[in-house]
Design a protein around this motif. Structure first.
Motif, PDB file in Angstrom:
ATOM      1  N   LYS A 190      40.666  42.603  44.616  1.00  0.00           N
ATOM      2  CA  LYS A 190      40.559  42.006  43.290  1.00  0.00           C
ATOM      3  C   LYS A 190      39.498  40.911  43.408  1.00  0.00           C
ATOM      4  CE  LYS A 190      43.540  39.751  39.792  1.00  0.00           C
ATOM      5  NZ  LYS A 190      43.646  40.814  38.770  1.00  0.00           N
ATOM      6  N   ASP A 219      38.983  45.418  39.446  1.00  0.00           N
ATOM      7  CA  ASP A 219      39.549  44.502  38.449  1.00  0.00           C
ATOM      8  C   ASP A 219      38.653  43.283  38.234  1.00  0.00           C
ATOM      9  OD1 ASP A 219      41.464  44.020  36.542  1.00  0.00           O
ATOM     10  OD2 ASP A 219      42.856  43.014  37.901  1.00  0.00           O
ATOM     11  N   ASP A 222      39.386  41.334  35.190  1.00  0.00           N
ATOM     12  CA  ASP A 222      40.787  40.936  35.039  1.00  0.00           C
ATOM     13  C   ASP A 222      41.488  41.727  33.939  1.00  0.00           C
ATOM     14  OD1 ASP A 222      42.379  37.887  35.746  1.00  0.00           O
ATOM     15  OD2 ASP A 222      40.986  38.903  37.071  1.00  0.00           O
TER      16      ASP A 222
END
Length: 346
Positions: A190, A219, A222
């Motif tokens: 991430k 991601d 987000d």
């Protein structure tokens, strides 16, 4: 605000491993993406990515989003859509996910891999990525031996890990040496404009230097929160509790995007592409508009330059001092407060 693809920069490639293998710096991810749009649009998105040089797909078998489903059909949809898009198997790079519990065996690893590629409609993948670790007793030796079995059988060329800490990667790399297989070539993390602490932290920089590991960003927006979208898709938690800081920063980022003649998504994604330790960026585009917007990040990088972008975006490292760079968000239960190794703040 985006221009036609013919006028924009093509997706470049980055090396993976030490055998001359190259992958596109942008990949399309399947995670609950293509089970939420029309089949025709999925085909269009895949075709647009391939035409831009991003013939790279990260696909997995995921749990169902809806009651009554055993698992998500997103990977099965991909297998049919890539055929409908007219893309031959030898013309794209396939990366599949596999998960290993503490009671797993090498046979389980191979069987899970075979199930994953069968659902897609092939018998091999260029890359296998072992997903989030579960439990306290991680079978590093079994994972390394499983990777060795897949590589030696010709099923895969390289392997990687997903959301593992730098220390966990060193442990599995030591096991890989004993198993006679190269260490993991990539770590999917991430990682994005506002979340840099782990991917750019010293522990990972040491692993990158010692093992030749590359970072793969996932991601990066987000789950759309960075763009101001809320509740539109499943996404990870908020390590470091920075969503309030993101809300404060978003107007300034939008103003900067306007100044540079790009979209907010392009601005955010372009930062990730400035990292020389990055092998690729995984995006979850569902529509032609989204994939063309994402691809515009390469044009922005070419126009503005990596050094200038990093300078302009330096103030937006929002999880700095809030998330421990040595942590993992995969090896302890979801409800354990230590999962994200958050650094207390006043």
């Amino acid at each position: 605000m985006t221009r036609e693809r013919a006028d924009m920069a093509k997706v470049f490639t980055r090396p993976l491993g030490r055998d001359g293998f190259e992958i596109a710096a942008l990949a399309l991810g399947s995670w609950h993406t293509w089970d939420r749009t029309t089949f025709e649009e999925t085909v269009n998105v895949i075709r647009a990515a391939v035409d831009a040089g991003a013939a790279y797909f990260d696909v997995g078998v995921y749990r169902a989003m809806h009651p009554g489903q055993f698992d998500s059909p997103t990977d099965v949809i991909f297998g049919r859509a890539i055929q409908a898009a007219g893309v031959a198997r030898d013309d794209y790079v396939l990366q599949v996910k596999s998960w290993v519990g503490p009671s797993g065996t090498v046979g389980d690893i191979v069987a899970r891999f075979d199930q994953a590629v069968f659902r897609i409609g092939t018998d091999r993948a260029e890359i296998v990525v072992f997903g989030d670790l579960v439990g306290e007793h991680v079978p590093y030796e079994v994972i390394a031996e499983g990777a060795a079995a897949l590589v030696s059988s010709g099923r895969v060329r390289h392997w990687g890990v997903n959301n593992w800490s730098a220390a966990e990667i060193r442990r599995v790399a030591a096991a890989a040496e004993k198993a006679g297989v190269a260490p993991p070539a990539l770590a999917q993390l991430k990682y994005g404009l506002v979340r840099r602490s782990i991917a750019e932290g010293e522990p990972y920089r040491g692993v990158i230097a010692d093992l030749g590991l590359k970072v793969q960003a996932s991601d990066a927006l987000d789950g759309g929160f960075l763009l101001g979208k809320r509740g539109q898709r499943m996404t990870g938690n908020d390590p470091g509790d920075i969503h309030g800081l993101v809300d404060e920063a978003r107007p300034k980022l939008r103003a900067l995007a306007d100044e540079l003649g790009c979209t907010l998504a392009q601005l955010c994604l372009s930062y990730v592409l400035t990292n020389d330790d990055l092998c690729s960026l995984v995006v979850g585009a569902r529509t032609s508009e989204q994939i063309n917007d994402d691809l515009g990040a390469f044009d922005l990088l070419a126009r503005v330059g990596a050094d200038r972008l990093r300078e302009l975006l330096a103030p937006y490292w929002l999880d700095r001092g809030r998330v421990d760079p040595a942590s993992s968000w995969s090896s302890v239960p979801d409800d354990d407060p230590a999962k994200y190794a958050v650094i207390p703040t006043d």
